[in-house]
Design a protein around this motif. Sequence first.
Motif, PDB file in Angstrom:
ATOM      1  N   CYS A   1      -0.868   6.770   1.066  1.00  0.00           N
ATOM      2  CA  CYS A   1      -0.839   7.974   1.907  1.00  0.00           C
ATOM      3  C   CYS A   1       0.567   8.519   2.067  1.00  0.00           C
ATOM      4  O   CYS A   1       1.553   7.899   1.642  1.00  0.00           O
TER       5      CYS A   1
ATOM      6  N   CYS B   1       0.863  -1.184   0.000  1.00  0.00           N
ATOM      7  CA  CYS B   1       0.000   0.000   0.000  1.00  0.00           C
ATOM      8  C   CYS B   1       0.898   1.232   0.000  1.00  0.00           C
ATOM      9  O   CYS B   1       1.827   1.332   0.788  1.00  0.00           O
TER      10      CYS B   1
ATOM     11  N   CYS C   1       4.002   0.443   2.210  1.00  0.00           N
ATOM     12  CA  CYS C   1       3.967  -0.440   3.382  1.00  0.00           C
ATOM     13  C   CYS C   1       3.802  -1.878   2.890  1.00  0.00           C
ATOM     14  O   CYS C   1       2.924  -2.153   2.058  1.00  0.00           O
TER      15      CYS C   1
ATOM     16  N   GLY D   1       0.915  -1.576   7.911  1.00  0.00           N
ATOM     17  CA  GLY D   1       0.841  -0.154   7.606  1.00  0.00           C
ATOM     18  C   GLY D   1       1.397   0.692   8.736  1.00  0.00           C
ATOM     19  O   GLY D   1       1.214   0.357   9.904  1.00  0.00           O
TER      20      GLY D   1
ATOM     21  N   CYS E   1       0.090   3.280   9.390  1.00  0.00           N
ATOM     22  CA  CYS E   1      -1.184   3.721   9.972  1.00  0.00           C
ATOM     23  C   CYS E   1      -1.736   2.707  10.963  1.00  0.00           C
ATOM     24  O   CYS E   1      -2.661   3.013  11.712  1.00  0.00           O
TER      25      CYS E   1
ATOM     26  N   THR F   1      -7.306   5.876   3.985  1.00  0.00           N
ATOM     27  CA  THR F   1      -6.386   5.751   5.120  1.00  0.00           C
ATOM     28  C   THR F   1      -7.073   6.052   6.450  1.00  0.00           C
ATOM     29  O   THR F   1      -7.764   7.069   6.576  1.00  0.00           O
TER      30      THR F   1
HETATM   31 FE1  SF4 Z   1      -1.269   2.475   3.204  1.00  0.00          FE
HETATM   32 FE2  SF4 Z   1      -1.505   2.797   5.856  1.00  0.00          FE
HETATM   33 FE3  SF4 Z   1       0.905   2.562   4.672  1.00  0.00          FE
HETATM   34 FE4  SF4 Z   1      -0.560   4.751   4.331  1.00  0.00          FE
HETATM   35  S1  SF4 Z   1       0.357   4.030   6.240  1.00  0.00           S
HETATM   36  S2  SF4 Z   1       0.565   3.674   2.738  1.00  0.00           S
HETATM   37  S3  SF4 Z   1      -2.630   3.883   4.230  1.00  0.00           S
HETATM   38  S4  SF4 Z   1      -0.726   0.989   4.788  1.00  0.00           S
END
Ligand code: SF4
Length: 545
Positions: free
Chosen positions: A6, A3, A15, A19, A21, A71
């Motif tokens: 964001c 991912c 990621c 994540g 996040c 996100t």
């Molecule tokens: Fe994706 Fe979360 Fe990583 Fe952002 S922090 S790129 S939403 S997995």
Amino acid sequence: MFCYQCQEASKGIGCTIKGVCGKDDVTANRMDLLMFVMKGIAVVAEKLRANGTPATTANHFITEGLFSTITNANFDVNSISARVTEGLKLRNDLIGKAVAAGIALPKLEELSWNGNESEYESKSASVGVLRETNEDVRSLKELVIYGLKGMAAYAEHASKLGFEEEDIYAFIQHALAATTRTDISADELTALVLETGSFGVKTMALLDKANTTSYGNPEVTKVNIGVGKNPGILISGHDLKDMEELLAQTEGTGVDVYTHSEMLPANYYPAFKKYKHFVGNYGNAWWKQREEFESFNGPILFTTNCIVPPLSGASYKDKVYTTNAAGYPGFKHVPARKEGGTKDFSEIIEVAKKCAAPTEIEHGEIIGGFAHNQVMQLAGQVVDAVKSGAIKKFVVMAGCDGRMKTRDYYSDFATQLPKDNVILTAGCAKYRYNKLPLGDINGIPRVLDAGQCNDSYSLALIALKLKEVFELQDINELPIVYNIAWYEQKAVIVLLALLSLGVKNIHLGPTLPAFLSPNVANVLVENFGISSIRTPEEDIKEWIL
Ligand code: SF4
Ligand code: FSO
């Protein structure tokens, strides 16, 4: 998982294990599968629409589904799985209708794959972002998709207030369907990116109409940031319909209501200001929630993102509620309102009654409510200040806040700006400077907060108005500098919307998106003058002085 949607994408690349996040790999993969299923629905829905039989059931399914993958909105793999299951059924129903109508459908895995839940995990591994092997095509497709996610969030808010436009749904489905094409050229995709921006403007305009028709025009307001003596409910996110119903249901119960993060602008609306038990705003931007929810003492309602996973010992974690597309395992979810009905917040209110009043963490007031209608009323004053030289420049600092240390840049930038500059803001980015003593210029505050991130639309209207007043040919001739902070996909649609309005030379930080391949980033630099940020000193010297 992979991912990179964001600003916090790991190492500025993506990621892959978990994540930043907090999203785990299984949930990330399930979201990839949901995107795959929604693309299939979009392909059939577009064909049905062209045949004169629009599939209205697809509209909300897709906007809500896109919203759930933004996100920090939803960490609950079960709720994502349920959407996949429902989506496959919806897609198959639509395929049935298309076949019955004699409509030819393309041969796509998005249309043919039928798996049961035990196969979701294995399937998701082959349908993620990296399925597209050409880095530039992938970059452009994902840029469109992230813009659509932001657009879908705003369309959802508007629809909750009864404001919908068929052509917005049609565009979302058309663009999503286009990302399944293997024959699409980079030029076509670039055009689609800009069209996404135009529809972003349309969607923000619709949401603005929905909000102001329902709750009045935001007006200059001093918002209390201290606390009262009653227990309270803290409401976060962007959904004003939930705000309305929570205020109505808490009235007379002895429970007060406070906003957190992006719900702060609810304080500016006449329809909400009338409630005496609406005390004000508690705390700061979303990423401070772990500490601020502890001291709030009462229950918390998330109407959208941004959720930060609570620490295992968090005292508040049994008192958090989500609703709409938001979700987190272990948080209770308030179901959607039934047609013509209201949501039931009684459980949250009962929980609040047993809680202590919030612990005060700060005291005083902040000022806001400078959306387009209010600013137009002050236009004479603003124009005089520009003509007299009292205001030399406006700096649009809209967008998001985030937890990275590099975002201290924005506080430093605001502090170091010359005193004859005015900051125009919207979104949670404002928390980096809305409590600094920046003063005013002839009574005009130096930070003018228009509202939530979607109220960046107001900032665009204000710019267009100034262009008209000063009789300029081009919006870029205005003394306005754009220094946008981004975090998630709503900021992507805000950025694309500004590009589609012809705004050039936007500075984007704290880092450029990981999903821009070097070639795509070059196109943005060459055609739109997009650039990143450096130090506040260097940037102020080059852009302002
Ligand atoms: Fe994706 Fe979360 Fe990583 Fe952002 S922090 S790129 S939403 S997995
Ligand atoms: Fe912020 Fe979160 Fe509004 Fe975003 S709270 S980061 S761009 O959800 O949507 O500004």
